[in-house]
Design a protein around this motif. Structure first.
Motif, PDB file in Angstrom:
ATOM      1  N   LEU A   1      35.244 -44.693 -33.824  1.00  0.00           N
ATOM      2  CA  LEU A   1      35.060 -46.068 -32.934  1.00  0.00           C
ATOM      3  C   LEU A   1      35.476 -45.624 -31.315  1.00  0.00           C
ATOM      4  CD1 LEU A   1      34.932 -48.945 -35.303  1.00  0.00           C
ATOM      5  CD2 LEU A   1      33.010 -48.021 -34.241  1.00  0.00           C
ATOM      6  N   TYR A   2      36.892 -45.298 -31.455  1.00  0.00           N
ATOM      7  CA  TYR A   2      37.501 -45.178 -30.340  1.00  0.00           C
ATOM      8  C   TYR A   2      36.709 -44.052 -29.616  1.00  0.00           C
ATOM      9  CZ  TYR A   2      41.115 -44.553 -26.734  1.00  0.00           C
ATOM     10  OH  TYR A   2      41.629 -44.405 -25.711  1.00  0.00           O
ATOM     11  N   PHE A   3      36.286 -42.930 -30.344  1.00  0.00           N
ATOM     12  CA  PHE A   3      35.666 -41.720 -29.552  1.00  0.00           C
ATOM     13  C   PHE A   3      34.293 -42.122 -28.954  1.00  0.00           C
ATOM     14  CE2 PHE A   3      37.738 -38.888 -32.781  1.00  0.00           C
ATOM     15  CZ  PHE A   3      39.030 -38.883 -32.084  1.00  0.00           C
ATOM     16  N   THR A   4      33.989 -43.189 -29.495  1.00  0.00           N
ATOM     17  CA  THR A   4      32.365 -43.821 -28.858  1.00  0.00           C
ATOM     18  C   THR A   4      32.662 -45.144 -28.267  1.00  0.00           C
ATOM     19  OG1 THR A   4      31.859 -44.499 -31.205  1.00  0.00           O
ATOM     20  CG2 THR A   4      31.157 -42.177 -30.444  1.00  0.00           C
ATOM     21  N   LYS A   5      33.820 -45.525 -27.834  1.00  0.00           N
ATOM     22  CA  LYS A   5      33.749 -46.840 -27.213  1.00  0.00           C
ATOM     23  C   LYS A   5      32.977 -47.046 -25.909  1.00  0.00           C
ATOM     24  CE  LYS A   5      38.326 -45.770 -25.130  1.00  0.00           C
ATOM     25  NZ  LYS A   5      38.552 -46.283 -23.717  1.00  0.00           N
ATOM     26  N   GLY A   6      32.629 -46.101 -25.485  1.00  0.00           N
ATOM     27  CA  GLY A   6      31.553 -46.325 -24.355  1.00  0.00           C
ATOM     28  C   GLY A   6      30.475 -46.942 -24.433  1.00  0.00           C
TER      29      GLY A   6
ATOM     30  N   MET B   1      32.053 -36.067 -27.268  1.00  0.00           N
ATOM     31  CA  MET B   1      31.581 -35.833 -28.740  1.00  0.00           C
ATOM     32  C   MET B   1      30.094 -35.197 -28.725  1.00  0.00           C
ATOM     33  SD  MET B   1      33.964 -36.554 -31.001  1.00  0.00           S
ATOM     34  CE  MET B   1      33.171 -37.135 -32.523  1.00  0.00           C
ATOM     35  N   CYS B   2      30.047 -34.137 -28.924  1.00  0.00           N
ATOM     36  CA  CYS B   2      28.784 -33.423 -29.228  1.00  0.00           C
ATOM     37  C   CYS B   2      27.744 -33.963 -30.308  1.00  0.00           C
ATOM     38  CB  CYS B   2      29.094 -31.870 -29.583  1.00  0.00           C
ATOM     39  SG  CYS B   2      27.567 -30.976 -30.410  1.00  0.00           S
ATOM     40  N   GLU B   3      26.628 -34.499 -29.710  1.00  0.00           N
ATOM     41  CA  GLU B   3      25.743 -35.184 -30.342  1.00  0.00           C
ATOM     42  C   GLU B   3      25.190 -34.197 -31.610  1.00  0.00           C
ATOM     43  OE1 GLU B   3      23.170 -37.390 -28.009  1.00  0.00           O
ATOM     44  OE2 GLU B   3      21.629 -35.755 -28.125  1.00  0.00           O
ATOM     45  N   HIS B   4      25.194 -32.778 -31.560  1.00  0.00           N
ATOM     46  CA  HIS B   4      24.588 -32.022 -32.272  1.00  0.00           C
ATOM     47  C   HIS B   4      25.251 -31.820 -33.604  1.00  0.00           C
ATOM     48  CE1 HIS B   4      22.248 -30.809 -28.715  1.00  0.00           C
ATOM     49  NE2 HIS B   4      21.569 -31.632 -29.180  1.00  0.00           N
ATOM     50  N   HIS B   5      26.762 -31.848 -33.501  1.00  0.00           N
ATOM     51  CA  HIS B   5      27.821 -31.096 -34.284  1.00  0.00           C
ATOM     52  C   HIS B   5      28.838 -32.355 -34.642  1.00  0.00           C
ATOM     53  CE1 HIS B   5      26.075 -27.506 -32.633  1.00  0.00           C
ATOM     54  NE2 HIS B   5      26.019 -27.115 -34.102  1.00  0.00           N
ATOM     55  N   LEU B   6      28.918 -33.446 -33.864  1.00  0.00           N
ATOM     56  CA  LEU B   6      29.857 -34.431 -34.126  1.00  0.00           C
ATOM     57  C   LEU B   6      31.279 -33.812 -34.068  1.00  0.00           C
ATOM     58  CD1 LEU B   6      28.347 -36.863 -36.843  1.00  0.00           C
ATOM     59  CD2 LEU B   6      28.050 -36.903 -34.484  1.00  0.00           C
ATOM     60  N   VAL B   7      31.497 -32.841 -33.210  1.00  0.00           N
ATOM     61  CA  VAL B   7      32.654 -32.329 -32.845  1.00  0.00           C
ATOM     62  C   VAL B   7      33.020 -32.685 -31.299  1.00  0.00           C
ATOM     63  CG1 VAL B   7      33.012 -30.781 -34.725  1.00  0.00           C
ATOM     64  CG2 VAL B   7      31.893 -30.101 -32.343  1.00  0.00           C
ATOM     65  N   PRO B   8      34.312 -32.522 -30.874  1.00  0.00           N
ATOM     66  CA  PRO B   8      34.682 -32.887 -29.419  1.00  0.00           C
ATOM     67  C   PRO B   8      34.137 -31.788 -28.463  1.00  0.00           C
ATOM     68  CG  PRO B   8      36.574 -33.124 -30.816  1.00  0.00           C
ATOM     69  CD  PRO B   8      35.627 -32.497 -31.834  1.00  0.00           C
TER      70      PRO B   8
ATOM     71  N   ARG C   1      32.713 -41.316 -23.470  1.00  0.00           N
ATOM     72  CA  ARG C   1      32.830 -41.815 -24.837  1.00  0.00           C
ATOM     73  C   ARG C   1      31.676 -42.318 -25.386  1.00  0.00           C
ATOM     74  NH1 ARG C   1      38.078 -40.265 -26.179  1.00  0.00           N
ATOM     75  NH2 ARG C   1      39.481 -40.478 -24.605  1.00  0.00           N
ATOM     76  N   ARG C   2      30.615 -41.280 -25.795  1.00  0.00           N
ATOM     77  CA  ARG C   2      29.403 -41.632 -26.600  1.00  0.00           C
ATOM     78  C   ARG C   2      29.179 -40.430 -26.979  1.00  0.00           C
ATOM     79  NH1 ARG C   2      25.740 -45.342 -22.682  1.00  0.00           N
ATOM     80  NH2 ARG C   2      27.536 -46.676 -22.193  1.00  0.00           N
ATOM     81  N   LEU C   3      28.178 -40.218 -27.968  1.00  0.00           N
ATOM     82  CA  LEU C   3      27.656 -38.819 -28.504  1.00  0.00           C
ATOM     83  C   LEU C   3      27.048 -38.553 -27.362  1.00  0.00           C
ATOM     84  CD1 LEU C   3      26.743 -39.994 -32.166  1.00  0.00           C
ATOM     85  CD2 LEU C   3      28.882 -39.288 -31.226  1.00  0.00           C
ATOM     86  N   GLN C   4      27.094 -37.384 -27.019  1.00  0.00           N
ATOM     87  CA  GLN C   4      26.500 -36.784 -25.816  1.00  0.00           C
ATOM     88  C   GLN C   4      26.050 -35.249 -25.818  1.00  0.00           C
ATOM     89  OE1 GLN C   4      25.558 -37.616 -23.147  1.00  0.00           O
ATOM     90  NE2 GLN C   4      26.535 -39.504 -22.274  1.00  0.00           N
ATOM     91  N   VAL C   5      25.412 -34.810 -24.848  1.00  0.00           N
ATOM     92  CA  VAL C   5      25.323 -33.550 -24.603  1.00  0.00           C
ATOM     93  C   VAL C   5      25.631 -33.428 -23.132  1.00  0.00           C
ATOM     94  CG1 VAL C   5      23.518 -32.944 -26.142  1.00  0.00           C
ATOM     95  CG2 VAL C   5      22.777 -33.673 -23.723  1.00  0.00           C
ATOM     96  N   GLN C   6      26.422 -32.310 -22.720  1.00  0.00           N
ATOM     97  CA  GLN C   6      26.934 -31.988 -21.191  1.00  0.00           C
ATOM     98  C   GLN C   6      26.020 -32.301 -20.205  1.00  0.00           C
ATOM     99  OE1 GLN C   6      29.588 -28.823 -21.073  1.00  0.00           O
ATOM    100  NE2 GLN C   6      29.366 -28.943 -18.824  1.00  0.00           N
TER     101      GLN C   6
ATOM    102  N   GLN D   1      23.719 -38.624 -16.042  1.00  0.00           N
ATOM    103  CA  GLN D   1      24.296 -40.211 -16.189  1.00  0.00           C
ATOM    104  C   GLN D   1      25.265 -40.625 -15.254  1.00  0.00           C
ATOM    105  OE1 GLN D   1      24.883 -40.525 -20.406  1.00  0.00           O
ATOM    106  NE2 GLN D   1      22.786 -41.460 -20.660  1.00  0.00           N
ATOM    107  N   ILE D   2      26.457 -39.721 -15.011  1.00  0.00           N
ATOM    108  CA  ILE D   2      27.362 -40.025 -13.957  1.00  0.00           C
ATOM    109  C   ILE D   2      26.845 -40.168 -12.628  1.00  0.00           C
ATOM    110  CG2 ILE D   2      29.421 -39.220 -12.920  1.00  0.00           C
ATOM    111  CD1 ILE D   2      29.973 -37.975 -15.900  1.00  0.00           C
ATOM    112  N   ALA D   3      26.088 -39.026 -12.287  1.00  0.00           N
ATOM    113  CA  ALA D   3      25.395 -38.932 -10.704  1.00  0.00           C
ATOM    114  C   ALA D   3      24.402 -40.396 -10.624  1.00  0.00           C
ATOM    115  CB  ALA D   3      24.533 -37.542 -10.863  1.00  0.00           C
TER     116      ALA D   3
END
Ligand SMILES: [Zn+2]
Length: 216
Positions: free
Chosen positions: A70-75, A107-114, A144-149, A155-157
């Motif tokens: 939950l912390y890793f995905t608090k975004g 967190m990489c959304e394909h493997h659920l690792v950081p 802080r969500r499940l993401q791809v780089q 999204q930031i831009a």
């Protein structure tokens, strides 16, 4: 007698408050229920690995893992609007603003690792600037969500475009993906670099060059 009575009543009051606090703690909140459901899932996962979820070291692991995820995905619980509240300023500054090397954990959304690394953000203001710490907050909300780089970079831009409508934005992320380091090809030193250039950073070679020079 007066002071004694007062002391007694304040003691009674303290006891009563303490009692209420305890009662509040016992009432499961929506978050407690969520952690409970996630912990059940982690218990299933651990059992699938052949682990004994009742052994000492693992007794509280499902709850701890649930809270960590939950912390890793608090975004997901935060919006850009909340962050930008009162942090956009009128300013006739028309030179490039760069915030370099913001620490990022996602967190990489394909493997659920950081995956983790550094984000640099630049923009060319057009009447509005953003409180500098808010750039880092925008990075935090989307990382802080499940993401791809690649999506994180965009999204930031786009969040900056929406917030202060600058002449242009550039975002560069350099990251190490645990799914590459710990599995598969095991390229320990491989870095993935992504960038997103919008507005003048995309259209004007001079602005782009200035940015790239400042990034070096
Ligand atoms: Zn991955």
């Amino acid at each position: 007698m007066g002071p004694l009575v007062r002391r007694r009543s304040s003691l009674a009051h303290a006891k009563c408050m303490f009692h209420n606090d305890l009662e509040l703690d016992h009432r499961p909140t929506a978050k407690d229920k969520l952690v409970g459901r996630m912990a059940d899932s982690y218990r299933d996962l651990l059992t699938s690995l052949g682990e004994d979820v009742n052994r000492d070291g693992l007794l509280k692991t499902p709850e701890r893992a649930a809270k960590a995820l939950l912390y890793f995905t608090k975004g997901y619980d935060q919006t850009i609007q909340e962050v930008l509240n009162e942090a956009v300023f009128n300013e006739e500054h028309d030179e490039m603003v760069i915030v370099k090397e913001i620490e990022m954990f996602s967190m990489c959304e394909h493997h659920l690792v950081p995956f983790m690394g550094k984000v640099s953000v630049a923009y060319l203001p057009r009447g509005l600037v953003l409180g500098l710490s808010k750039v880092a907050r925008i990075v935090e909300i989307y990382s802080r969500r499940l993401q791809v780089q690649e999506r994180l970079t965009k999204q930031i831009a786009h969040a900056l475009i929406e917030a202060i409508n600058p002449s242009g934005v550039a975002v560069t992320i350099e990251a190490t993906h645990m799914c590459m380091v710990m599995r598969g090809v095991q390229k320990i030193n491989a870095k993935t670099v992504t960038s997103c250039m919008l507005g003048v950073f995309r259209d004007d070679p001079k602005t782009r060059e200035e940015y790239l020079a400042l990034m070096r």
